[in-house]
Design an enzyme around this catalytic site. Structure first.
Site, short mmCIF file in Angstrom:
data_model
loop_
_atom_site.label_atom_id
_atom_site.label_comp_id
_atom_site.label_asym_id
_atom_site.label_seq_id
_atom_site.Cartn_x
_atom_site.Cartn_y
_atom_site.Cartn_z
N ARG A 33 1.04 -1.35 0.03
CA ARG A 33 -0.02 -0.30 -0.16
C ARG A 33 1.23 1.42 0.29
NH1 ARG A 33 -5.52 -1.15 1.71
NH2 ARG A 33 -4.91 0.56 3.61
N ASP A 44 -3.25 11.69 9.28
CA ASP A 44 -4.30 11.43 8.77
C ASP A 44 -5.21 12.85 8.33
OD1 ASP A 44 -7.91 11.33 8.65
OD2 ASP A 44 -6.70 8.79 8.82
N TYR A 104 -7.92 5.14 17.41
CA TYR A 104 -7.15 5.57 16.64
C TYR A 104 -7.08 6.97 16.14
CZ TYR A 104 -5.87 6.29 11.41
OH TYR A 104 -5.10 7.21 10.11
N1 LIG Z 1 -4.72 4.27 3.44
C1 LIG Z 1 -5.71 5.77 3.28
O1 LIG Z 1 -6.09 6.19 2.55
C2 LIG Z 1 -5.30 6.34 4.24
C3 LIG Z 1 -5.35 7.67 5.17
C4 LIG Z 1 -5.12 8.76 5.95
C5 LIG Z 1 -3.90 8.55 6.44
N2 LIG Z 1 -3.19 7.19 5.95
C6 LIG Z 1 -2.19 6.84 7.09
O2 LIG Z 1 -0.84 6.13 5.84
C7 LIG Z 1 -0.38 5.75 6.47
C8 LIG Z 1 -0.22 4.10 5.86
O3 LIG Z 1 -1.35 4.02 5.46
P1 LIG Z 1 -2.18 2.16 4.87
O4 LIG Z 1 -3.16 2.01 4.87
O5 LIG Z 1 -0.72 2.57 3.77
O6 LIG Z 1 -1.50 1.64 5.95
P2 LIG Z 1 -1.85 0.50 6.82
O7 LIG Z 1 -1.83 -0.90 4.87
O8 LIG Z 1 -3.46 0.17 7.65
O9 LIG Z 1 -0.86 -0.87 7.24
C9 LIG Z 1 0.44 -0.35 7.36
C10 LIG Z 1 1.39 -1.54 8.29
O10 LIG Z 1 1.50 -1.04 8.91
C11 LIG Z 1 1.87 -2.65 9.71
N3 LIG Z 1 2.26 -2.78 11.20
C12 LIG Z 1 0.37 -2.79 11.55
N4 LIG Z 1 1.05 -3.42 12.52
C13 LIG Z 1 1.81 -3.83 12.91
C14 LIG Z 1 2.99 -3.65 13.63
N5 LIG Z 1 1.93 -4.39 15.61
N6 LIG Z 1 3.75 -4.33 13.61
C15 LIG Z 1 4.51 -4.02 12.72
N7 LIG Z 1 4.60 -3.84 11.57
C16 LIG Z 1 3.09 -3.20 11.98
C17 LIG Z 1 0.99 -3.69 9.03
O11 LIG Z 1 2.72 -4.38 7.75
P3 LIG Z 1 2.67 -6.01 7.76
O12 LIG Z 1 1.54 -5.97 6.74
O13 LIG Z 1 3.50 -6.00 7.34
O14 LIG Z 1 1.93 -6.58 8.69
C18 LIG Z 1 1.40 -2.23 7.68
O15 LIG Z 1 1.27 -3.29 6.14
C19 LIG Z 1 -0.19 4.94 7.98
O16 LIG Z 1 0.09 5.41 8.76
C20 LIG Z 1 -2.22 5.11 8.08
O17 LIG Z 1 -2.43 5.95 8.88
C21 LIG Z 1 -3.71 6.09 5.52
#
Ligand SMILES: NC(=O)c1ccc[n+]([C@@H]2O[C@H](COP(=O)([O-])OP(=O)(O)OC[C@H]3O[C@@H](n4cnc5c(N)ncnc54)[C@H](OP(=O)(O)O)[C@@H]3O)[C@@H](O)[C@H]2O)c1
Length: 255
Positions: A21, A144, A157
């Site tokens: 992602r 976020d 969160y």
């Molecule tokens: N997606 C969006 O639209 C969006 C919107 C607002 C903010 N954000 C922020 O942007 C960032 C990336 O978003 P995303 O949606 O790509 O993130 P995500 O897929 O929810 O999480 C990213 C990675 O965090 C790792 N993770 C979770 N728990 C963990 C733990 N205990 N130890 C080690 N690694 C851990 C996981 O790794 P593994 O898969 O290897 O376990 C996961 O793939 C995040 O900080 C999120 O809050 C995203």
């Protein structure tokens, strides 16, 4: 034909939650500019190996490191493990996160602690370890776009992201003048697990720019921040203007 200089040639980078992602897009964007990347992952072993192979094919050095950020030994050792493999780290991207569902009625201390542990405490510990091994560098924290307001269906969160937002400014002061610390606040980029992509497309109509963003939009902002020499303590909203709605009180309720 003129050869364009790569802006991060030889710089060593640690990206947490890098395998999939948004973390994957950031890792690739930095690697394309010549960075060597420590790809941190926890459960996504195959995706981390695939990403490492792709970064390797771009010519950079790369290592995939598994660590559970809620395990204090894993957490405390992560920067050192990356440094042992690549050399001194100059860039840290705190991207890993959890996104549990809860409300004001259902949140409990345990769920708040877990979100704060992964989404804010882990970045603090990693930033401290990062700063102990380099005098100059950049830290980027993934926030976020709702940190200006609230998220009624992800209360633990969003509280943890408020902590990380404050921490971004605190670290910018603590680590100046050598290390710049900034935040990126993404909006509607990717659907969370369990929701299909239509979900984000539907919500995207409520965003001022009337569309969703791509992981590459976030990655381009990360690249800007880690190549900027005069920006610190700042947060860039990569959200099509969604955060502006927080001021009018009609922001959508969830990602
Ligand atoms: N997606 C969006 O639209 C969006 C919107 C607002 C903010 N954000 C922020 O942007 C960032 C990336 O978003 P995303 O949606 O790509 O993130 P995500 O897929 O929810 O999480 C990213 C990675 O965090 C790792 N993770 C979770 N728990 C963990 C733990 N205990 N130890 C080690 N690694 C851990 C996981 O790794 P593994 O898969 O290897 O376990 C996961 O793939 C995040 O900080 C999120 O809050 C995203």
């Amino acid at each position: 034909m003129a050869v364009t200089e790569r802006r991060l040639e030889g710089k060593n980078v640690l990206v947490t939650g890098a395998a999939r992602r948004i973390g994957r897009a950031i890792s690739l964007a930095l690697a394309r500019e010549g960075a060597n990347v420590a790809v941190h992952y926890e459960s996504s072993e195959k995706e981390a190996a695939d990403l490492a192979a792709e970064i390797g094919s771009l010519g950079g050095r790369v290592v995939a490191i598994r660590a559970n950020l809620s395990d204090s030994n894993d957490l405390e050792g992560l920067v050192d493990r990356a440094r042992e493999e690549l050399g001194k780290l100059e860039i840290l991207v705190n991207n890993a996160s959890i996104f549990p569902s809860d409300t004001f009625e259902t949140i409990d201390l345990e769920s708040l602690e877990r979100s704060v542990e992964i989404n804010a405490w882990a970045p603090l510990v990693l930033t401290r370890a990062f700063a102990a091994q380099t005098e100059r560098g950049h830290v980027v924290n993934l926030l976020d776009s709702r940190v200006l307001g609230f998220d009624r269906t992800h209360v633990a969160y969003i509280l943890s992201k408020h902590v990380l937002s404050a921490l971004t400014r605190i670290c910018a002061l603590e680590l100046a003048p050598g290390i710049a610390v900034n935040g990126i606040a993404p909006g509607l980029i990717l659907s969370p697990p369990g929701k299909d992509e239509d979900y984000v497309d539907r919500l995207a109509r409520t965003v001022p720019l009337e569309r969703r963003g791509a992981p590459e939009d976030v990655a381009a902002t990360a690249l800007f921040l880690v190549t900027s020499e005069f920006v610190t303590g700042e947060t860039i909203y990569v959200d099509g203007g969604r955060h502006l709605k927080e001021y009018s009180g009609d922001g959508p309720d969830s990602r």
